[in-house]
Enzyme design. Sequence first.
Site, PDB file in Angstrom:
ATOM      1  NE  ARG A  33     -17.657  20.170 -29.812  1.00  0.00           N
ATOM      2  CZ  ARG A  33     -18.478  20.850 -30.583  1.00  0.00           C
ATOM      3  NH1 ARG A  33     -18.748  20.429 -31.785  1.00  0.00           N
ATOM      4  NH2 ARG A  33     -19.025  21.965 -30.164  1.00  0.00           N
TER       5      ARG A  33
ATOM      6  CG  HIS B 141     -24.088  14.550 -31.476  1.00  0.00           C
ATOM      7  ND1 HIS B 141     -24.381  15.030 -32.743  1.00  0.00           N
ATOM      8  CD2 HIS B 141     -23.881  15.664 -30.716  1.00  0.00           C
ATOM      9  CE1 HIS B 141     -24.376  16.357 -32.737  1.00  0.00           C
ATOM     10  NE2 HIS B 141     -24.062  16.764 -31.521  1.00  0.00           N
TER      11      HIS B 141
ATOM     12  CB  SER C  63     -24.344  19.475 -36.301  1.00  0.00           C
ATOM     13  OG  SER C  63     -24.626  18.518 -35.315  1.00  0.00           O
TER      14      SER C  63
ATOM     15  CE  LYS D 107     -26.633  27.849 -33.958  1.00  0.00           C
ATOM     16  NZ  LYS D 107     -25.421  27.052 -34.034  1.00  0.00           N
TER      17      LYS D 107
END
Length: 164
Positions: A90, A17, A128, A41
Amino acid sequence: MTTAIYPGSFDPVTVGHLDIIKRAAKLFDHVIVAVLVNMEKKPWFTIEERTAFLRKVTEGIKGVEIASFDGLLVDFAARRHAQAIVKGLRAVSDFEYEFQMALTNRKLDDNIETVFLTSSAENMYLSSSIVKQVGLFGGDIETFVPDGIKDDILLRIKQRSQKK
Ligand code: PNS
């Protein structure tokens, strides 16, 4: 003045990030890192923790602001007069979901462009969730998170695992 929003959960912020934030700050005068408050979530870190980590690791990067938002991203972007939404990509696996979000956001507000920055090769695998998994099982997260927040993250992960 060019303004971009870099939105996300940042639960917690990773070196991946931070790399995107630094690169976005070279492209735009003002980069607002926007942390989503209510995630589907359940986040591991509170909104205060997530924004505090981001503030700490972006200290000294010119033009970067840390904010939080709830509701639609395009509404927040319009309120902050942003021209662009920045997202990091990514792998191919990110693409479908990001493409869907970008098209939805354009449908909702075609004044805001989504700009994709490809992740640096060394961060392609990082997320994460990986940080939380590795930290939870006692692995070394040193290279996954920016300097200065590792101990706080580990402490929080430990507290969380003890609560269960
Ligand atoms: O870090 P994440 O969890 O991939 O970030 C997802 C985020 C915050 C960018 C996305 O969930 C979002 O924009 N939420 C706000 C709600 C919204 O605007 N939804 C419509 C676009 S699909």
